[in-house]
Design a protein around this motif. Structure first.
Motif, PDB file in Angstrom:
ATOM      1  N   GLU A  32      -9.449  14.352  -8.904  1.00  0.00           N
ATOM      2  CA  GLU A  32     -10.748  13.927  -9.299  1.00  0.00           C
ATOM      3  C   GLU A  32     -11.357  12.881  -8.126  1.00  0.00           C
ATOM      4  OE1 GLU A  32     -11.453  12.687 -13.369  1.00  0.00           O
ATOM      5  OE2 GLU A  32      -9.643  13.730 -14.138  1.00  0.00           O
ATOM      6  N   GLU A  34     -14.823  12.987  -5.248  1.00  0.00           N
ATOM      7  CA  GLU A  34     -14.927  13.619  -4.049  1.00  0.00           C
ATOM      8  C   GLU A  34     -14.331  13.096  -2.749  1.00  0.00           C
ATOM      9  OE1 GLU A  34     -19.388  13.983  -3.303  1.00  0.00           O
ATOM     10  OE2 GLU A  34     -19.182  15.296  -1.697  1.00  0.00           O
ATOM     11  N   ILE A  49     -12.549  24.691  -6.560  1.00  0.00           N
ATOM     12  CA  ILE A  49     -13.277  23.274  -6.809  1.00  0.00           C
ATOM     13  C   ILE A  49     -14.061  23.511  -8.212  1.00  0.00           C
ATOM     14  CG2 ILE A  49     -15.412  21.986  -6.161  1.00  0.00           C
ATOM     15  CD1 ILE A  49     -14.295  22.160  -3.369  1.00  0.00           C
ATOM     16  N   THR A  51     -17.207  21.525 -10.398  1.00  0.00           N
ATOM     17  CA  THR A  51     -18.217  20.545 -10.106  1.00  0.00           C
ATOM     18  C   THR A  51     -19.418  20.848 -11.037  1.00  0.00           C
ATOM     19  OG1 THR A  51     -19.608  19.406  -8.464  1.00  0.00           O
ATOM     20  CG2 THR A  51     -19.035  21.835  -8.154  1.00  0.00           C
ATOM     21  N   THR A  52     -20.374  19.772 -11.163  1.00  0.00           N
ATOM     22  CA  THR A  52     -21.565  19.833 -11.997  1.00  0.00           C
ATOM     23  C   THR A  52     -22.673  19.878 -10.960  1.00  0.00           C
ATOM     24  OG1 THR A  52     -21.301  17.606 -12.252  1.00  0.00           O
ATOM     25  CG2 THR A  52     -21.119  18.738 -14.130  1.00  0.00           C
ATOM     26  N   ASP A  53     -22.269  19.870  -9.566  1.00  0.00           N
ATOM     27  CA  ASP A  53     -23.192  19.512  -8.638  1.00  0.00           C
ATOM     28  C   ASP A  53     -23.726  20.624  -7.800  1.00  0.00           C
ATOM     29  OD1 ASP A  53     -24.591  18.423  -6.403  1.00  0.00           O
ATOM     30  OD2 ASP A  53     -23.464  16.834  -5.982  1.00  0.00           O
ATOM     31  N   LEU A  56     -23.321  20.888  -3.894  1.00  0.00           N
ATOM     32  CA  LEU A  56     -21.832  20.855  -3.036  1.00  0.00           C
ATOM     33  C   LEU A  56     -21.644  22.337  -2.646  1.00  0.00           C
ATOM     34  CD1 LEU A  56     -19.214  18.526  -5.059  1.00  0.00           C
ATOM     35  CD2 LEU A  56     -20.323  18.244  -2.867  1.00  0.00           C
ATOM     36  N   THR A  62     -15.527  27.911  -5.730  1.00  0.00           N
ATOM     37  CA  THR A  62     -16.268  26.848  -6.525  1.00  0.00           C
ATOM     38  C   THR A  62     -16.986  27.072  -7.928  1.00  0.00           C
ATOM     39  OG1 THR A  62     -16.780  25.796  -4.259  1.00  0.00           O
ATOM     40  CG2 THR A  62     -18.099  24.896  -6.650  1.00  0.00           C
ATOM     41  N   TYR A  64     -19.059  26.115 -10.825  1.00  0.00           N
ATOM     42  CA  TYR A  64     -20.232  25.271 -11.069  1.00  0.00           C
ATOM     43  C   TYR A  64     -20.262  24.984 -12.674  1.00  0.00           C
ATOM     44  CZ  TYR A  64     -21.526  25.703  -6.447  1.00  0.00           C
ATOM     45  OH  TYR A  64     -21.273  25.593  -5.028  1.00  0.00           O
ATOM     46  N   MET A  70     -16.940  19.184 -17.770  1.00  0.00           N
ATOM     47  CA  MET A  70     -16.299  18.065 -16.877  1.00  0.00           C
ATOM     48  C   MET A  70     -15.630  17.062 -17.764  1.00  0.00           C
ATOM     49  SD  MET A  70     -16.456  18.823 -13.717  1.00  0.00           S
ATOM     50  CE  MET A  70     -16.128  18.180 -12.124  1.00  0.00           C
ATOM     51  N   LYS A  81     -17.449  13.774 -10.840  1.00  0.00           N
ATOM     52  CA  LYS A  81     -18.477  14.892 -10.626  1.00  0.00           C
ATOM     53  C   LYS A  81     -17.834  16.092  -9.966  1.00  0.00           C
ATOM     54  CE  LYS A  81     -23.042  12.531 -10.400  1.00  0.00           C
ATOM     55  NZ  LYS A  81     -22.606  11.118 -10.169  1.00  0.00           N
ATOM     56  N   VAL A  82     -16.541  15.835  -9.530  1.00  0.00           N
ATOM     57  CA  VAL A  82     -15.749  16.836  -8.726  1.00  0.00           C
ATOM     58  C   VAL A  82     -14.444  16.728  -9.174  1.00  0.00           C
ATOM     59  CG1 VAL A  82     -15.455  18.087  -6.475  1.00  0.00           C
ATOM     60  CG2 VAL A  82     -17.571  16.653  -6.803  1.00  0.00           C
TER      61      VAL A  82
END
Lengths: 241, 241
Positions: A32, A34, A49, A51-53, A56, A62, A64, A70, A81-82
Motif C-alpha cells: 500500500e 505510493e 496496480i 488505484t482511485t487516482d 497515475l 493499472t 482504476y 479501495m 490511494k494506490v
C-alpha cells in the motif's frame, strides 16, 4: 482498466491476497501507498496496480477503481490511494552479515527488524518457518519498503545454521550469561545474529549452536527490551565496530 | 464481589475506561494481565481488580466476573484473565536524563520508548500534548509495566524545554547535519533527548531550541529508522558513555 463493482472477479481475487494462504498460492502480495509501490516498481517486483487516482500512469497494468473498492482492499483506517500487486521477493542467497529470527510473532517487530537490518548493512534475513508471514500488510508497512533491499530466507534455521560457512560467528542473546555487546570487537568477522521469540527467547537447540552469547547492559528494573529494539541495537553495534 | 450481567452499571463504567475521554475524567486506566497488574499493585497504583479467576486474592476490591464480561473489557484477542483498574501515574517531577517526545503517534512506539527509557536509566519522559495517550491499552502493553518506573509529564514541550535547568544539554536528531552519536562523549552531562513525529520529525520551533544535533550512521538505502528504535539507540548510547 476501470472497475466499479465490488463483485468483480478481479477484485475478489485481490481481496484473497489479504490472506496468507492465497499469497502463498499465487506468490504475490499487496503493498500500500505510493512510496512503497514505487519501490516495488523500481526493483522490478510490481505486477499490477490498483488505484482511485486517474492521473497515475505506470507502464504496467493499472486498475482504476472506486473508493469503496479501495476500502475493501486497503488495510489502513484511511484507505491507501494506490495498492500494488507485487511478486514475492526472490533473492534468497546467504551473503554478508545475517540476522536470524527464531519465531518472531509480532508483525511490527519483524518489519522494524527488516528496516534496521538494511540500515545497519546486514545483507540477509533468515527466519524460522513459524515466524510471522513477512507478506502480512503490517509487516510490509513497518519495513518502509526495505523488504526489497534484503535477501530473505524462510526455512529450518537449525539446518541453515548447521550448514553455514565456517567463518561465520554465530551470536545470540543471553540476559544472564551474555557478554556486554559494547565490549566486543566484531572487526573483519562475518556475523550471524540470532534473535528469539518475544516471550520465550531463543529455543535451546538453536542457542546451543551459537559461538558467543551477548547482552545489552541495562537497568535491573527492566527485564528485557522489545525484540525489534534488541535486534536493532545489536545490529547497530555489529555494524559500527 | 460477583458480577454476572454485562448490563451491570459497574461493568458499563469499566467499559468506558477504554476511551481516553473517560480515563481523563476519572484519572483511571485499565491494565491487563497478571504481571502488569502486579506491578501496578506493588507501586501502589492499583484501585480495583476484575478477574474470572476465583482463586485470585488481593487485599483490594475484586470483582469476579464471567468470561463474557472479560471479553467485553479486554483489548486482546485472547481475553486477559485479570484486569486492573489503576490510578494514573502521579510522578511528574523533572529529574535525571529526559526523553522528550514531539507528537509520537504510534502506541507501540510510545510503549517501546517507555520500556527502553527505563532500561537505559532515563528518569523522566516528557511528551507534547498531541502525543498519543499513554493510557491507551496498546501503549500500556508495549511498556511491559515500565510505565510505573518513570516520571511522566504531558505538556507544552516548548515551554518545558525553555524552563529547563541550564545544565541540561538539549539534543535532537538531524539526518543531514547531525553528528554521529557514536562519536559524542556524554560523560557527566545531563541530557534532554528530543524525538520527533514518525512522519514529520521534530517541529522546527522545537529543533531550534536544541544545543546539538546528532544522527545514527546508516546505509544510504535506508532513509530513517523506526522512531522507537531510533529513540532506543540514542538512549542506549547516552547511557553507555
Amino acid at each position: 482498466m476501470d472497475i466499479t463493482s465490488i463483485n468483480n472477479e478481479k477484485i475478489k481475487y485481490f481481496q484473497k491476497l489479504k490472506l496468507k494462504k492465497y499469497r502463498d498460492l499465487e506468490n504475490l502480495f499487496l503493498i500500500e501507498d505510493e512510496h512503497l509501490v514505487n519501490m516495488a516498481y523500481e526493483k522490478g517486483y510490481l505486477k499490477e496496480i490498483i488505484t482511485t487516482d486517474k492521473s497515475l500512469k505506470y507502464d504496467i497494468l493499472t486498475y482504476y477503481v472506486t473508493p469503496q473498492i479501495m476500502k475493501l482492499l486497503s488495510d489502513q483506517v484511511t484507505s491507501a490511494k494506490v495498492i500494488g500487486v507485487s511478486h514475492k521477493i526472490t533473492k534468497n542467497n546467504i551473503e554478508g552479515n545475517l540476522i536470524v529470527l527464531d519465531n518472531i510473532q509480532d508483525p511490527g517487530n519483524l518489519g522494524t527488524i527488516i528496516r534496521s537490518a538494511v540500515a545497519f548493512n546486514f545483507k540477509t534475513l533468515v527466519m524460522s518457518n513459524d515466524t510471522v508471514d513477512i507478506y502480512n500488510s503490517k509487516v510490509i508497512r513497518a519495513t518502509e519498503g526495505m523488504i526489497f533491499n534484503l535477501n530473505i530466507i524462510r526455512g529450518d534455521i537449525e539446518e541453515i545454521l548447521n550448514n553455514l560457512d565456517k567463518d561465520y560467528v554465530k551470536i545470540t542473546t543471553d540476559v544472564n550469561e551474555g557478554e556486554d555487546i559494547k565490549r566486543i570487537d566484531f572487526k573483519k568477522k562475518k556475523i550471524a545474529l540470532i534473535i528469539g521469540n518475544e516471550g520465550n527467547g531463543v529455543r535451546s537447540n538453536i542457542a546451543s549452536l551459537c559461538d558467543k552469547k551477548v547482552n545489552i547492559k541495562m537497568n535491573e528494573l527492566c527485564e528485557s527490551l522489545n525484540a525489534g529494539v534488541c535486534a536493532s541495537i545489536l545490529m547497530y553495534e555489529v555494524n559500527h565496530e
